[in-house]
Write a protein that holds these residues in place. Structure first.
Motif, PDB file in Angstrom:
ATOM      1  N   GLU A 271       0.824  -1.211   0.000  1.00 29.07           N
ATOM      2  CA  GLU A 271       0.000   0.000   0.000  1.00 29.07           C
ATOM      3  C   GLU A 271       0.857   1.260   0.000  1.00 29.07           C
ATOM      4  O   GLU A 271       0.566   2.230  -0.724  1.00 29.07           O
ATOM      5  CB  GLU A 271      -0.926  -0.012   1.219  1.00 29.07           C
ATOM      6  N   GLN A 272       1.920   1.263   0.807  1.00 29.89           N
ATOM      7  CA  GLN A 272       2.792   2.431   0.863  1.00 29.89           C
ATOM      8  C   GLN A 272       3.478   2.679  -0.480  1.00 29.89           C
ATOM      9  O   GLN A 272       3.522   3.815  -0.976  1.00 29.89           O
ATOM     10  CB  GLN A 272       3.844   2.242   1.966  1.00 29.89           C
ATOM     11  N   LEU A 273       4.018   1.641  -1.074  1.00 25.72           N
ATOM     12  CA  LEU A 273       4.713   1.789  -2.351  1.00 25.72           C
ATOM     13  C   LEU A 273       3.759   2.171  -3.468  1.00 25.72           C
ATOM     14  O   LEU A 273       4.102   2.965  -4.350  1.00 25.72           O
ATOM     15  CB  LEU A 273       5.449   0.495  -2.694  1.00 25.72           C
ATOM     16  N   THR A 274       2.546   1.624  -3.433  1.00 26.72           N
ATOM     17  CA  THR A 274       1.547   1.986  -4.442  1.00 26.72           C
ATOM     18  C   THR A 274       1.186   3.459  -4.328  1.00 26.72           C
ATOM     19  O   THR A 274       1.055   4.169  -5.337  1.00 26.72           O
ATOM     20  CB  THR A 274       0.302   1.112  -4.288  1.00 26.72           C
ATOM     21  N   GLY A 275       1.007   3.937  -3.092  1.00 29.20           N
ATOM     22  CA  GLY A 275       0.720   5.360  -2.901  1.00 29.20           C
ATOM     23  C   GLY A 275       1.852   6.252  -3.370  1.00 29.20           C
ATOM     24  O   GLY A 275       1.618   7.320  -3.955  1.00 29.20           O
ATOM     25  N   THR A 276       3.088   5.830  -3.135  1.00 34.78           N
ATOM     26  CA  THR A 276       4.230   6.614  -3.596  1.00 34.78           C
ATOM     27  C   THR A 276       4.265   6.697  -5.119  1.00 34.78           C
ATOM     28  O   THR A 276       4.526   7.766  -5.696  1.00 34.78           O
ATOM     29  CB  THR A 276       5.537   6.003  -3.079  1.00 34.78           C
ATOM     30  N   LEU A 277       3.995   5.592  -5.785  1.00 33.26           N
ATOM     31  CA  LEU A 277       3.978   5.605  -7.256  1.00 33.26           C
ATOM     32  C   LEU A 277       2.850   6.493  -7.785  1.00 33.26           C
ATOM     33  O   LEU A 277       3.022   7.209  -8.785  1.00 33.26           O
ATOM     34  CB  LEU A 277       3.822   4.179  -7.786  1.00 33.26           C
ATOM     35  N   ARG A 278       1.699   6.451  -7.129  1.00 29.78           N
ATOM     36  CA  ARG A 278       0.605   7.328  -7.565  1.00 29.78           C
ATOM     37  C   ARG A 278       0.976   8.795  -7.406  1.00 29.78           C
ATOM     38  O   ARG A 278       0.653   9.635  -8.263  1.00 29.78           O
ATOM     39  CB  ARG A 278      -0.649   7.009  -6.762  1.00 29.78           C
ATOM     40  N   LYS A 279       1.654   9.126  -6.318  1.00 28.87           N
ATOM     41  CA  LYS A 279       2.095  10.508  -6.117  1.00 28.87           C
ATOM     42  C   LYS A 279       3.100  10.912  -7.183  1.00 28.87           C
ATOM     43  O   LYS A 279       3.022  12.020  -7.739  1.00 28.87           O
ATOM     44  CB  LYS A 279       2.706  10.645  -4.726  1.00 28.87           C
ATOM     45  N   TYR A 280       4.042  10.024  -7.476  1.00 25.91           N
ATOM     46  CA  TYR A 280       5.016  10.309  -8.542  1.00 25.91           C
ATOM     47  C   TYR A 280       4.319  10.518  -9.879  1.00 25.91           C
ATOM     48  O   TYR A 280       4.652  11.444 -10.636  1.00 25.91           O
ATOM     49  CB  TYR A 280       6.029   9.171  -8.655  1.00 25.91           C
ATOM     50  N   ASP A 281       3.352   9.647 -10.186  1.00 20.83           N
ATOM     51  CA  ASP A 281       2.635   9.771 -11.458  1.00 20.83           C
ATOM     52  C   ASP A 281       1.892  11.108 -11.542  1.00 20.83           C
ATOM     53  O   ASP A 281       1.842  11.742 -12.609  1.00 20.83           O
ATOM     54  CB  ASP A 281       1.653   8.616 -11.611  1.00 20.83           C
ATOM     55  N   SER A 282       1.326  11.532 -10.417  1.00 22.59           N
ATOM     56  CA  SER A 282       0.608  12.811 -10.411  1.00 22.59           C
ATOM     57  C   SER A 282       1.552  13.983 -10.635  1.00 22.59           C
ATOM     58  O   SER A 282       1.255  14.898 -11.407  1.00 22.59           O
ATOM     59  CB  SER A 282      -0.140  12.981  -9.090  1.00 22.59           C
ATOM     60  N   LEU A 283       2.718  13.956  -9.969  1.00 21.11           N
ATOM     61  CA  LEU A 283       3.668  15.056 -10.100  1.00 21.11           C
ATOM     62  C   LEU A 283       4.307  15.086 -11.484  1.00 21.11           C
ATOM     63  O   LEU A 283       4.602  16.157 -12.018  1.00 21.11           O
ATOM     64  CB  LEU A 283       4.755  14.945  -9.029  1.00 21.11           C
ATOM     65  N   VAL A 284       4.535  13.901 -12.059  1.00 19.95           N
ATOM     66  CA  VAL A 284       5.136  13.839 -13.392  1.00 19.95           C
ATOM     67  C   VAL A 284       4.113  14.198 -14.465  1.00 19.95           C
ATOM     68  O   VAL A 284       4.409  14.926 -15.409  1.00 19.95           O
ATOM     69  CB  VAL A 284       5.731  12.442 -13.649  1.00 19.95           C
ATOM     70  N   GLY A 285       2.904  13.712 -14.326  1.00 18.11           N
ATOM     71  CA  GLY A 285       1.886  13.953 -15.344  1.00 18.11           C
ATOM     72  C   GLY A 285       1.396  15.385 -15.382  1.00 18.11           C
ATOM     73  O   GLY A 285       1.096  15.914 -16.462  1.00 18.11           O
TER      74      GLY A 285
END
Length: 325
Positions: free
Chosen positions: A213-227
């Motif tokens: 869950e923690q790693l999935t949330g981190t990837l979602r945050k990265y995707d939001s900041l990159v996108g």
């Protein structure tokens, strides 16, 4: 006798030829190893194939991503498709028409496919000001930054691009490892028989699910900041836009330009003072009345203290003495 000498010479010649051939063969075999003469003999083992390139982190190995072709849709041209960049910008704007500038900024954000993450308008001072946090798609980052200057006067802009490719793919690899671990723990839990093993496996499975869950949330945050890029905008309403000074050559020209700017700023300050007075004239009059009353009271008190006192009338000693007689 001659026959014996001939036999001895033949033996010596044979020995020398034998030694020379052996040395030559040894030298040749060291320089160029020959293939086995017997075809049935086992061949030498082939050289081991090169191992695939891997990147290690936290005790596990993950195959490195293959280099991708440059992407034309990325915000930075010529960058690999797997590059993860976070674009940010800070802008300071000025305008003499605050409402029109805000409306134009909203229309520009909608046109670029973005949205306002935060909006704050301050109307307490003489002039209004607004601070905004805008999110626009990364592919429209350059277009948005260049278009804002057409709506208002752009005084300053600070842009940055942060490469998070290493952190992104490391997190992605860790997530994949945790998923594999979760699957294995689930298989072991299905086969467990003792209560102690079941409890231990359930605890390990719970911890693994938390990591996922923690790693999935981190990837979602990265995707939001990159996108979606982040732009912080500060918009200030002014009476006169700040002049962009151009370099002047020569002392005389600089002196003339300084007089012009000084007179222009003096007129601007007078107009600004008149506008401030027009907005707050009631409060200023009240304060002036209060100050005038205080000054009058102080002046009167000072005058009373400085006024000369009248001397008491002298006593008539002779009249008193005559009366006693």
């Amino acid at each position: 006798m001659k026959r014996s000498i001939s036999i001895i010479l033949c033996i010596v010649l044979a020995i020398s030829l034998f030694c020379g051939c052996g040395a030559s063969a040894t030298k040749d075999s060291l320089a160029y190893p020959a293939a086995p003469a017997d075809p049935a003999a086992p061949a030498e083992p082939a050289a081991p194939a090169p191992m695939p390139e891997v990147s290690y982190d936290y005790g596990y190995a993950v195959e490195a991503p293959e280099p991708a072709e440059p992407s034309e849709d990325s915000a930075g041209s010529g960058l690999p498709a797997n590059t993860k960049l976070i674009y940010k910008a800070n802008m300071e704007l000025e305008t003499t028409a605050f409402d029109e500038s805000v409306a134009g900024l909203e229309a520009l954000v909608n046109k670029m496919g973005g949205y306002f993450e935060r909006s704050n308008v301050n109307n307490y001072g003489s002039y209004r000001s607004g601070s905004y946090t805008v999110r626009v798609p990364a592919k429209n980052f350059d277009s948005f930054c260049s278009s804002v200057g057409e709506l208002c006067q752009l005084n300053s802009m600070d842009r940055s691009a942060t490469d998070i490719s290493e952190a992104y793919y490391d997190t992605e690899a860790r997530l994949e490892t945790q998923k594999i671990k979760q699957e294995r723990l689930q298989n072991l839990l299905a086969k467990a028989e003792s209560m102690e093993d079941i409890i231990d496996l359930e605890n390990a499975l719970s911890e693994t699910e938390y990591q996922i869950e923690q790693l999935t949330g981190t990837l979602r945050k990265y995707d939001s900041l990159v996108g979606y890029s982040t732009i912080n905008i500060y918009l200030q309403e002014v009476y006169v836009l700040t002049e962009v000074e151009e370099p002047v050559i020569g002392f005389g020209a600089k002196l003339v330009e300084a007089f012009k700017r000084g007179s222009s700023r003096f007129v601007d300050n007078l107009q600004d003072f008149a506008l401030r007075f027009a907005r707050h004239w009631v409060g200023w009059i009240i304060w002036l009345v209060i100050i005038a009353v205080v000054v009058i009271i102080v002046v009167r008190s000072v005058k009373k203290k400085r006024a000369p006192r009248k001397a008491p009338a002298p006593k008539n000693d002779e009249s008193k003495s005559d009366g006693k007689k």
